[in-house]
Design a protein around this motif. Sequence first.
Motif, PDB file in Angstrom:
ATOM      1  N   GLU A 290       0.830  -1.194   0.000  1.00 15.46           N
ATOM      2  CA  GLU A 290       0.000   0.000   0.000  1.00 15.46           C
ATOM      3  C   GLU A 290       0.873   1.256   0.000  1.00 15.46           C
ATOM      4  O   GLU A 290       1.882   1.321   0.707  1.00 15.46           O
ATOM      5  N   PRO A 291       0.499   2.278  -0.793  1.00  7.13           N
ATOM      6  CA  PRO A 291       1.259   3.533  -0.774  1.00  7.13           C
ATOM      7  C   PRO A 291       1.116   4.232   0.572  1.00  7.13           C
ATOM      8  O   PRO A 291       0.097   4.085   1.253  1.00  7.13           O
TER       9      PRO A 291
ATOM     10  N   SER B  16      -2.222   8.810  -0.079  1.00  8.88           N
ATOM     11  CA  SER B  16      -3.066   8.811  -1.266  1.00  8.88           C
ATOM     12  C   SER B  16      -2.757  10.052  -2.094  1.00  8.88           C
ATOM     13  O   SER B  16      -2.257  11.054  -1.570  1.00  8.88           O
ATOM     14  N   TRP B  17      -3.064   9.984  -3.374  1.00  9.22           N
ATOM     15  CA  TRP B  17      -2.807  11.144  -4.226  1.00  9.22           C
ATOM     16  C   TRP B  17      -3.615  12.342  -3.788  1.00  9.22           C
ATOM     17  O   TRP B  17      -3.180  13.500  -3.926  1.00  9.22           O
TER      18      TRP B  17
ATOM     19  N   HIS C 184       3.001   8.280  -9.188  1.00  8.70           N
ATOM     20  CA  HIS C 184       3.546   6.920  -9.291  1.00  8.70           C
ATOM     21  C   HIS C 184       3.731   6.321  -7.896  1.00  8.70           C
ATOM     22  O   HIS C 184       3.367   5.155  -7.651  1.00  8.70           O
ATOM     23  N   ASP C 185       4.285   7.132  -6.964  1.00  2.00           N
ATOM     24  CA  ASP C 185       4.486   6.641  -5.599  1.00  2.00           C
ATOM     25  C   ASP C 185       3.164   6.342  -4.905  1.00  2.00           C
ATOM     26  O   ASP C 185       3.106   5.498  -4.001  1.00  2.00           O
ATOM     27  N   ALA C 186       2.094   7.054  -5.329  1.00  2.00           N
ATOM     28  CA  ALA C 186       0.771   6.823  -4.744  1.00  2.00           C
ATOM     29  C   ALA C 186       0.009   5.726  -5.482  1.00  2.00           C
ATOM     30  O   ALA C 186      -1.201   5.544  -5.254  1.00  2.00           O
ATOM     31  N   ALA C 187       0.719   4.987  -6.351  1.00  2.00           N
ATOM     32  CA  ALA C 187       0.154   3.836  -7.070  1.00  2.00           C
ATOM     33  C   ALA C 187      -0.954   4.217  -8.042  1.00  2.00           C
ATOM     34  O   ALA C 187      -1.883   3.429  -8.290  1.00  2.00           O
TER      35      ALA C 187
ATOM     36  N   THR D  65      -1.923   4.685 -11.826  1.00  2.00           N
ATOM     37  CA  THR D  65      -1.370   4.188 -13.083  1.00  2.00           C
ATOM     38  C   THR D  65      -1.389   5.260 -14.172  1.00  2.00           C
ATOM     39  O   THR D  65      -2.141   6.240 -14.090  1.00  2.00           O
TER      40      THR D  65
END
Length: 305
Positions: A2-3, A6-7, A24-27, A29
């Motif tokens: 899990e990041p 969150s973004w 990207h770090d917050a997953a 895509t």
Amino acid sequence: MEPKHSWRDIASGQDGLITLSQLHDAAVTHRAIAFRVQTERWQRVAPSVLCTTTGALTTEQRLRLGVLHGGTGALIGGIQACERAGLRTWQREQVVVLVPYTSAPRPLAGYDFVRTRRAVSQWRSVRAGVPTCQVEPAALLWASTESKPRTVEGLLAALVQQQVTTADALTRWLDRLARLPQAPLMRAALLEIAGGAHSVAELDVKRMCRTYRLAPPARQVKRRDADGRLRYTDCEWRLPDGTILVLEVDGGFHMDADAWADDIARQRALSASDRILVRCTSRELRDDPGRVARDLRRLGVPAAA
């Protein structure tokens, strides 16, 4: 895995802006990013920066964009840093961003990315919000690249007159910023500002008196006008017969019709049987100080001791 954030949390802390690296770090895509941009939920405001709100960027967002595009260690500098510290009436559209010399951000319309070998990361202001340079180094670095001496002097005088900083603080920073271009000009201006000059016009009056050997005036004298309101006169001389000669210097804003009418009323209200009030323009002081000095001498201003 899990990041960590969150973004939404990241963007919320950055005035709605976020970098591709942070996404990207917050997953998030690439497909999800492209979908939000295509559906106009987000907008790409720089090659690697997106805005999660729509419409024109706010002032804070424009500043934040400069720092995010500038990269690690970037700070808002120039006039914008001075404005964030409290400077008024010195707006500039081009945003100045100070970046470490090792950074090389791509050009971005509306921004000047100034690379410097100086330790700008140590100059960050404690003020919350967009990372911003302390006002003194920001002002001095900006002034060192300005080609017009009067603009340099005007900025330094405005910072002190508006109580954003002090002449002493600016002088100490000038000593720290070794080999700064235009340092002699700035040092001389700060010496005169520390002596009581509050504007470029006052500096010009002081130079005129020194050049044409007139007695220096009293400056920013408190006076009650005919209506009892407290006023500050630009320059005053007490003449040998006891009469007070007042010189008011009109800047460019005095050419506005409403300001001109206010000046006429002010002159009438400040006039008295023992007080003569005359006016000149800041342009006269700059371009033809000899004529102003001649007229003042004719009106009775004594020679310098």
